[in-house]
Design a protein around this motif. Structure first.
Motif, mmCIF file in Angstrom:
data_model
loop_
_atom_site.group_PDB
_atom_site.id
_atom_site.type_symbol
_atom_site.label_atom_id
_atom_site.label_comp_id
_atom_site.label_asym_id
_atom_site.label_seq_id
_atom_site.Cartn_x
_atom_site.Cartn_y
_atom_site.Cartn_z
ATOM 1 N N PRO A 36 42.407 45.122 38.232
ATOM 2 C CA PRO A 36 42.828 43.829 37.667
ATOM 3 C C PRO A 36 42.301 42.633 38.458
ATOM 4 O O PRO A 36 41.903 41.622 37.872
ATOM 5 C CB PRO A 36 44.362 43.898 37.722
ATOM 6 C CG PRO A 36 44.677 45.356 37.783
ATOM 7 C CD PRO A 36 43.569 45.965 38.565
ATOM 8 N N LEU A 37 42.293 42.772 39.797
ATOM 9 C CA LEU A 37 41.798 41.670 40.622
ATOM 10 C C LEU A 37 40.313 41.430 40.372
ATOM 11 O O LEU A 37 39.864 40.275 40.284
ATOM 12 C CB LEU A 37 42.048 41.987 42.100
ATOM 13 C CG LEU A 37 41.595 40.918 43.107
ATOM 14 C CD1 LEU A 37 42.334 39.607 42.845
ATOM 15 C CD2 LEU A 37 41.851 41.396 44.530
ATOM 16 N N LEU A 38 39.533 42.500 40.241
ATOM 17 C CA LEU A 38 38.103 42.360 39.995
ATOM 18 C C LEU A 38 37.847 41.722 38.634
ATOM 19 O O LEU A 38 36.972 40.842 38.506
ATOM 20 C CB LEU A 38 37.440 43.737 40.074
ATOM 21 C CG LEU A 38 35.913 43.768 39.948
ATOM 22 C CD1 LEU A 38 35.275 42.950 41.051
ATOM 23 C CD2 LEU A 38 35.401 45.201 39.988
ATOM 24 N N ILE A 39 38.582 42.139 37.612
ATOM 25 C CA ILE A 39 38.425 41.540 36.273
ATOM 26 C C ILE A 39 38.769 40.052 36.302
ATOM 27 O O ILE A 39 38.059 39.211 35.726
ATOM 28 C CB ILE A 39 39.303 42.288 35.251
ATOM 29 C CG1 ILE A 39 38.801 43.734 35.085
ATOM 30 C CG2 ILE A 39 39.312 41.565 33.911
ATOM 31 C CD1 ILE A 39 39.691 44.587 34.202
ATOM 32 N N PHE A 40 39.849 39.711 36.998
ATOM 33 C CA PHE A 40 40.231 38.307 37.124
ATOM 34 C C PHE A 40 39.150 37.487 37.828
ATOM 35 O O PHE A 40 38.833 36.359 37.412
ATOM 36 C CB PHE A 40 41.555 38.200 37.891
ATOM 37 C CG PHE A 40 41.945 36.789 38.228
ATOM 38 C CD1 PHE A 40 42.458 35.947 37.257
ATOM 39 C CD2 PHE A 40 41.772 36.307 39.520
ATOM 40 C CE1 PHE A 40 42.808 34.638 37.571
ATOM 41 C CE2 PHE A 40 42.111 34.998 39.835
ATOM 42 C CZ PHE A 40 42.635 34.165 38.854
ATOM 43 N N MET A 41 38.530 38.051 38.888
ATOM 44 C CA MET A 41 37.501 37.339 39.613
ATOM 45 C C MET A 41 36.268 37.120 38.742
ATOM 46 O O MET A 41 35.650 36.045 38.764
ATOM 47 C CB MET A 41 37.113 38.115 40.873
ATOM 48 C CG MET A 41 38.162 38.104 41.970
ATOM 49 S SD MET A 41 38.506 36.431 42.563
ATOM 50 C CE MET A 41 36.874 35.924 43.101
ATOM 51 N N LEU A 42 35.901 38.116 37.941
ATOM 52 C CA LEU A 42 34.732 37.970 37.066
ATOM 53 C C LEU A 42 34.967 36.888 36.016
ATOM 54 O O LEU A 42 34.091 36.051 35.751
ATOM 55 C CB LEU A 42 34.420 39.313 36.403
ATOM 56 C CG LEU A 42 33.900 40.426 37.330
ATOM 57 C CD1 LEU A 42 33.746 41.736 36.553
ATOM 58 C CD2 LEU A 42 32.567 40.032 37.959
ATOM 59 N N ILE A 43 36.147 36.900 35.412
ATOM 60 C CA ILE A 43 36.452 35.897 34.390
ATOM 61 C C ILE A 43 36.510 34.498 34.993
ATOM 62 O O ILE A 43 35.941 33.537 34.449
ATOM 63 C CB ILE A 43 37.779 36.246 33.689
ATOM 64 C CG1 ILE A 43 37.643 37.568 32.922
ATOM 65 C CG2 ILE A 43 38.197 35.120 32.746
ATOM 66 C CD1 ILE A 43 38.938 38.049 32.306
ATOM 67 N N SER A 44 37.171 34.354 36.125
ATOM 68 C CA SER A 44 37.291 33.034 36.755
ATOM 69 C C SER A 44 35.935 32.525 37.230
ATOM 70 O O SER A 44 35.660 31.315 37.147
ATOM 71 C CB SER A 44 38.260 33.105 37.936
ATOM 72 O OG SER A 44 37.796 34.010 38.920
#
Length: 596
Positions: A36-44
């Motif tokens: 989840p943290l990696l997905i959030f970083m990619l989107i942001s």
């Protein structure tokens, strides 16, 4: 090839992930927390990139509009400055009455024109030249490079009779000209033209404010895309292609476009005769996004680090008893049976620990019994070997003593007999299997004395003993059996003079003994066979104290990494190197207690 790679991958995956409960638990925690943290970083990061791009485009467009205003204001100033020169009631008469006045008035008129032109020329440092044209008498007056010129034969058509300012670009000199026609007030007849040439260098200070990064380029182009002027020197060369030139001249509301990952911002000046262009590379536009991305990566790495630590703590708490037992099993594999195993638990793991501890104790007892039996066997063999004396050696020694009795006086016989007696006493006087090096060397000197007398001048012996090894321990009767091989197999059948060299010295934390002779040596087949016998675990049935026995005793007392190395070449030499750890006699008891 692909099958092999998949097989290797499956092997390592099973070995390091599937077969480890601790790693499986850690991997699960990492996946649950990191995905989840990696997905959030990619989107942001994607969102921030778009926001930074939009902000940079807006900022550059505003700067371009502001720079356009500054340049237009500067051009208007040059236009007003030129127009102010026309508002002079003496200017028109000075260029229309030159043929009807006296020489004095001609001089005064030319002085007036000269002062007028110099006044314009010195009005701004970017003005390159000022020219006044008189159509009536076909003259023109010019100030350039701080000099005043007059040309009386001037032929220029009146190709533009506009009353507004005439703007023209000169690409060869990186400049432009502003010209205004001069009309006689009475009849509005075109009588002349006032022209001012200005360098584009007046844009330097504007370009400095417009350029926010050294990698950006500021260009001044004509309406055909040709480069007129570069206000600021740039390391990179900007080539304006036809495609870019077409986009610059295409009417549209937005004053920028992208090409080859570069951003082009432009503004038209002087009725679209001049184009101010700013080229910004993508990496400059996205430098803010890069900083945001780097910050995000740093946060991600810190999060990964903290997640790994947390997963390690959690997995250790869950799998700690099994991991501890597994590590203790590894110690037992290295023959360390003194590991402590917790048997206080009452669950299945505690039952497993108790059974494993019982198994270790039983293995330890069996090993100790086997080791004691081996030591007793070794002691019995050595006692038997101590009791025997080499008949061949005794026979030769007695022969020498008999010959000396006939040829020499009793002192030599006495010395020979004493050496032999000392040898017998050293061999038969059992004080344990380990002795000091100085005692072993003293016994060796007695033996070498007898052999020296036996061979006489046919042999030379060199013995070097490092004083640092005197207190070191060594198994009893280690040196004599090795050196005896040199006399028995190396020198007896040799015709040339024999040389025997013995070096005993301390090398770091080891004792190194090198014994080398120039005897008959050994063929490679014999040497390899001898090495095989020494390295094998099969007990020799030979009752003599040989190399195999010495090597076995060294390994028994000090470990498998120590022992004898043999090097030989037929008809040239034989070298034996013996290595063992440097242990003083005071450390003897503690050393062997720890080994057993």
């Amino acid at each position: 090839m692909n099958m092999h790679i998949r097989s290797r991958f499956k092997h390592y995956f099973n070995k390091y992930i599937v077969e480890s409960m601790q790693r499986k638990l850690m991997g699960t925690l990492l996946l649950v927390m990191m995905v989840p943290l990696l997905i959030f970083m990619l989107i942001s990061t994607h969102i921030s990139r778009g926001a930074v791009e939009s902000s940079e485009i807006s900022s550059n467009l505003s700067r371009m509009e502001l720079s356009n205003s500054y340049i237009e204001e500067q051009l208007n100033w040059y236009n007003d400055f030129l127009f102010s020169a026309l508002v002079d009631d003496k200017l028109v008469p000075s260029i229309t009455t030159m043929d009807n006045i006296s020489a004095t008035n001609v001089f005064n008129t030319q002085s007036y024109i000269k002062d007028k032109l110099f006044g314009l020329y010195n009005g701004d440092e970017d003005i390159l030249s000022v020219k006044l044209v008189s159509y009536g008498d076909r003259r023109f007056y010019k100030v350039e490079n701080k000099d005043f010129y007059i040309e009386n034969e001037y032929d220029e058509a009146k190709n533009n009779e506009a009353k507004a300012a005439i703007f023209k670009v000169d690409p060869e000199t990186n400049s432009f000209t502003l010209a205004r026609n001069i009309y006689r007030f009475e009849d509005q007849k075109l009588v002349g033209k006032l022209e001012m040439q200005v360098s584009f260098s007046f844009m330097e200070h504007i370009a400095e404010k417009l350029q926010s990064n050294e990698q950006e380029s500021i260009l001044l182009l004509d309406n055909h895309g040709n480069q007129l002027y570069t206000p600021i020197e740039n390391d990179q060369s900007i080539k304006i292609s036809e495609d870019i030139s077409t986009k610059l001249n295409t009417p549209k509301g937005t004053k920028y476009f992208t090409k080859d990952k570069d951003y082009y911002f432009f503004q038209e000046l002087m009725n679209e005769q001049i184009i101010l262009l700013k080229v910004v590379p993508e990496e400059v536009m996205m430098v803010g996004a890069v900083y945001i991305g780097q910050t995000g990566i740093a946060i991600l790495l810190i999060s990964i680090f903290l997640t790994i630590i947390l997963s390690i703590i959690v997995s250790n708490q869950v799998a700690k008893p099994i991991v501890a037992l597994s590590r203790k099993m590894e110690h037992v594999e290295e023959n360390n049976f003194s590991v402590e195993i917790d048997t206080s638990r009452s669950d299945e793991i505690g039952h497993l620990n108790r059974k494993y501890k019982e198994m270790i104790n039983r293995i330890k007892e069996l090993i100790e019994k086997d080791y004691k039996r081996e030591m007793e066997n070794r002691d019995a063999q050595f006692l038997a070997l101590q009791s025997q004396i080499n008949p061949h050696f005794l026979f030769n020694t007695l022969q020498v003593i008999s010959g000396m009795a006939l040829k020499r006086n009793a002192k030599d016989i006495y010395a020979m007999t004493q050496k032999l007696a000392f040898m017998f006493r050293y061999i038969t006087n059992k004080r344990g299997d380990l002795v000091y090096m100085k005692e072993e060397v003293n016994h060796l000197n007695n033996y070498l004395y007898i052999q020296k007398v036996r061979f006489g001048d046919n042999i030379s012996i060199h013995l070097f003993v490092d004083e640092a090894v005197n207190e070191a321990i060594i198994p009893l009767l280690t040196l004599q059996p090795i050196i005896e091989n040199s006399f028995k197999h190396g020198f007896e059948s040799q015709i040339e003079k024999g040389h025997l060299k013995i070096d005993i010295q301390k090398v770091f934390d080891e004792v190194e003994i090198i014994i080398e002779d120039n005897g008959v040596g050994m063929p490679i087949q014999v040497l390899e066979k001898l090495r095989g016998k020494i390295s094998s675990n099969i007990e020799s049935q030979n009752r003599s104290i040989g190399l195999k026995n010495v090597d076995s005793r060294i390994k028994l007392y000090f470990g498998r990494e120590y022992g004898i190395e043999i090097f030989s070449k037929e008809s040239e030499y034989t070298k034996i190197i013996l290595r063992m750890p440097y242990q003083k006699g005071s450390e003897l008891n503690e050393y062997f207690i720890n080994r057993r």
